[in-house]
Design a protein around this motif. Structure first.
Motif, PDB file in Angstrom:
ATOM      1  N   GLY A   1      48.302  80.359  45.816  1.00 53.49           N
ATOM      2  CA  GLY A   1      47.626  80.765  47.041  1.00 53.49           C
ATOM      3  C   GLY A   1      46.144  80.999  46.822  1.00 53.49           C
ATOM      4  N   VAL A   2      45.787  81.715  45.753  1.00 49.72           N
ATOM      5  CA  VAL A   2      44.382  81.987  45.484  1.00 49.72           C
ATOM      6  C   VAL A   2      43.653  80.674  45.175  1.00 49.72           C
ATOM      7  N   ALA A   3      44.277  79.812  44.359  1.00 47.31           N
ATOM      8  CA  ALA A   3      43.648  78.533  44.019  1.00 47.31           C
ATOM      9  C   ALA A   3      43.393  77.706  45.278  1.00 47.31           C
ATOM     10  N   ALA A   4      44.406  77.596  46.124  1.00 42.78           N
ATOM     11  CA  ALA A   4      44.257  76.812  47.354  1.00 42.78           C
ATOM     12  C   ALA A   4      43.191  77.424  48.255  1.00 42.78           C
ATOM     13  N   GLY A   5      43.148  78.746  48.335  1.00 40.59           N
ATOM     14  CA  GLY A   5      42.162  79.426  49.166  1.00 40.59           C
ATOM     15  C   GLY A   5      40.749  79.177  48.678  1.00 40.59           C
ATOM     16  N   VAL A   6      40.556  79.206  47.344  1.00 39.74           N
ATOM     17  CA  VAL A   6      39.228  78.975  46.781  1.00 39.74           C
ATOM     18  C   VAL A   6      38.782  77.539  47.063  1.00 39.74           C
ATOM     19  N   VAL A   7      39.683  76.586  46.826  1.00 41.90           N
ATOM     20  CA  VAL A   7      39.361  75.178  47.085  1.00 41.90           C
ATOM     21  C   VAL A   7      38.939  75.003  48.541  1.00 41.90           C
ATOM     22  N   SER A   8      39.697  75.608  49.422  1.00 40.83           N
ATOM     23  CA  SER A   8      39.457  75.476  50.848  1.00 40.83           C
ATOM     24  C   SER A   8      38.125  76.096  51.255  1.00 40.83           C
ATOM     25  N   ALA A   9      37.857  77.307  50.762  1.00 40.82           N
ATOM     26  CA  ALA A   9      36.658  78.026  51.181  1.00 40.82           C
ATOM     27  C   ALA A   9      35.384  77.382  50.636  1.00 40.82           C
ATOM     28  N   THR A  10      35.467  76.858  49.402  1.00 43.33           N
ATOM     29  CA  THR A  10      34.249  76.286  48.820  1.00 43.33           C
ATOM     30  C   THR A  10      33.956  74.893  49.389  1.00 43.33           C
TER      31      THR A  10
END
Lengths: 281, 306
Positions: B113-122
């Motif tokens: 979840g954190v990895a996907a969120g970071v990819v998405s936000a950046t």
């Protein structure tokens, strides 16, 4: 301030994912509503001469272990699932909104008691609470509605109380009070309208959750009693035949997924459309 | 910090006591006579009456509750109506499997979840961002039991990579963990994305960019640290959904945990086991949220322990 319905509709129409949700929902509702016209077969009567037939032109989604057409049963099942969802959410809103309103507006001992009770109920995971209530009340459509509804009510209490607390001390409420408006008038004319938008958004999202919870109970064999078609119960029946007849569990689950997804898309869209600060392209 | 933890612990006690009141009251709402339920329809009225006295059911409800609480504090949850075994022993036998599943799912969900969120936000508004957010929205709409069955169809029936159910080897853990984690992955990814986007617009992040730091350092070292604070809360809150999902996931994969114990007890009308299992589930949820609160104070220096 609440927006007028035409404005919200115009903003919603420009929200692409919300429109997608609305369309999926419209199709599902239409098929369910028109089930008796579209599918003349009895959704509950066994037809042993054609059990577990894979999808074909005659039975687009196949037949189940009792030879009943799955598309027919999913269409009729939609009536049961939507019915349960709408009733459960209405029930929890009817219980939760007034309690939240009074609790937030008057405060004091009542508010304190209500908040402790809400804390307690929220100490139970939602599905567990609904499951426990069904264990106590017994299975069946009415009990599922009550169980899912009661498990959701604390969410409304908390939501509405929050809005009331933020509105209560604002100038327009103080002005109304200074003009001599009664508590009842302030509550209904000034405070309640501010709760409409969040309650509508929450209810849309909650419809998805309610259908999901009811389907989960049905899957465990603790929801709607067979032979009544309900998506979760059908999925539970299909689990037994998963290895030989994949279609029996697959299609009812797909129906649940689409319905819940549609409500979530619509709910997200409504939230944006009702929020005046959101700019929509 | 120690004082804060103690105070927070003390605050959890009334909640836990309240939970026992709710469960006790709910189980007493079951229609019918528990003693009759134990002995069956053939038993005589005298036998039923004798058991009623023996179980303390002839006492007023508050007295019954105090006795119930007293026994609970000694770890006595009564006996199963079906097997005659102590409920505490049955739960102790099933709890590790559920904890194993819940912990594995939480770890997987947090990482993914954190990895996907970071990819998405950046990469906001890129096709990757839309893809992640679409998958996440699908993730929160998926019925967990259906996802489990579909994964089973694919990986056990067609590809024959993983067992379709059961317990014991690491291979048995894979499908239930992925099934149960899906919902939490989606929630955590959405939360991480919105939280990180907010932080990325703050002045100190602009300063970090301005002094020439690489994007890895800015995002991972400076921004993510603060962005994760609300994510911690979400991880705790979704643990309730995870426990609910565990009940369904265990049923799908024949996982010998508390969820299946509870469902079996409900079907068999074995109310002492239902009562015990519901209590343990609720206590678990309360304690996890307590732990999250403490963790929260630890990671967020703005919270005073005083």
């Amino acid at each position: 301030m609440p927006r007028t319905a035409p404005t919200v509709w115009r903003r919603l129409r420009r929200h692409r994912t919300a429109v997608a949700g609305l369309l999926v929902l419209a199709v599902l509702l239409l098929i369910s509503a028109a089930a008796p016209v579209l599918f003349p077969e009895d959704p509950t009567e066994p037809r042993f001469e054609r059990v577990l037939r894979p999808p074909s032109s005659e039975h687009p989604l196949g037949t189940d272990n009792l030879g009943r057409d799955l598309l027919t049963r999913i269409a009729y099942g939609g009536r049961v699932s939507f019915f349960i969802g709408v009733l459960a959410v209405s029930f929890s809103a009817i219980v939760g909104v007034p309690v939240g309103l009074v609790s937030g507006y008057y405060g004091g001992t009542f508010d304190l008691l209500v908040q402790r009770l809400v804390d307690l109920l929220l100490a139970f995971p939602g599905f567990l609470l609904a499951l426990t209530l069904v264990a106590v009340l017994g299975v069946g459509v009415t009990n599922v509605v009550v169980a899912v509804g009661l498990a959701t009510a604390p969410v409304y209490v908390r939501l509405v109380r929050g809005v009331v607390l933020s509105v209560r001390s604002q100038t327009f409420v103080e002005a109304a009070r200074a003009l001599g408006a009664s508590d009842r008038r302030i509550l209904f004319r000034h405070v309640l309208p501010n709760c409409t938008a969040p309650v509508i958004v929450q209810s849309t999202l909650q419809l998805g959750t309610a259908i999901l919870t009811a389907a989960g109970l049905g899957f465990l064999g603790l929801g709607v009693k067979p032979p009544t078609p309900e998506w979760g119960t059908m999925l539970g029946e299909g689990q037994t035949y998963l290895f030989s007849s994949w279609y029996m569990a697959t299609f009812p689950g797909l129906a649940i997924f689409l319905a819940v997804l549609a409500f979530n898309l619509l709910g997200d869209g409504l939230r944006d459309a009702l929020d005046p600060r959101m700019k929509l392209a | 910090m120690g004082a804060y933890i103690l105070r927070r612990l003390a605050l959890a006690v009334p909640t836990l006591v309240g939970v026992t009141v709710v469960v006790f009251a709910l189980i007493r709402l079951v229609p019918g006579d528990p003693a009759r339920l134990v002995l069956g329809l053939q038993a005589s009225e005298e036998e039923v009456q004798r058991l009623r006295v023996q179980l303390g059911l002839d006492q007023p409800l508050p007295v019954q509750y105090v006795r119930f609480l007293g026994r609970l504090l000694q770890g006595d949850l009564g006996r199963s109506v079906v097997t005659g075994e102590p409920v505490a022993r049955e739960i102790a036998a099933r709890l590790p499997a559920t904890v194993q599943l819940a912990v594995a799912s939480t770890l997987v969900a947090t990482a993914a979840g954190v990895a996907a969120g970071v990819v998405s936000a950046t990469r906001q508004y890129s096709w990757l961002d839309y893809l992640v957010m679409t998958v996440a929205l699908a993730g929160i709409s998926l019925p967990v039991f259906w996802l489990g069955l579909m994964l089973m169809l694919l990986f056990s029936v067609h590809l024959r990579w993983l067992p379709a159910g059961g317990y014991g080897t690491p291979a048995h853990l894979v499908l239930p963990t992925v099934t149960l984690a899906a919902f939490s992955v989606a929630i955590i990814a959405r939360m991480t994305r919105s939280s990180l986007l907010e932080v990325l617009h703050q002045d100190y992040v602009r300063t970090a960019w301005a002094k020439g730091l690489g994007s890895r350092a800015v995002v991972l070292r400076h921004a993510l640290k603060n962005a994760l604070i609300p994510v911690v809360t979400v991880i705790g809150l979704q643990f309730g959904g995870l426990l609910g999902g565990a009940i369904l996931t265990e049923t799908v994969f024949a996982w010998p945990g508390m969820g299946r114990l509870l469902v079996g007890a409900i079907v068999a009308r074995d109310y002492p086991v239902v009562q015990g299992a519901v209590l343990v589930f609720a206590a678990l949820f309360t304690l996890v949220n307590l732990a999250v609160d403490v963790l929260y104070a630890y990671v967020d220096p703005r919270i005073h322990y005083g």
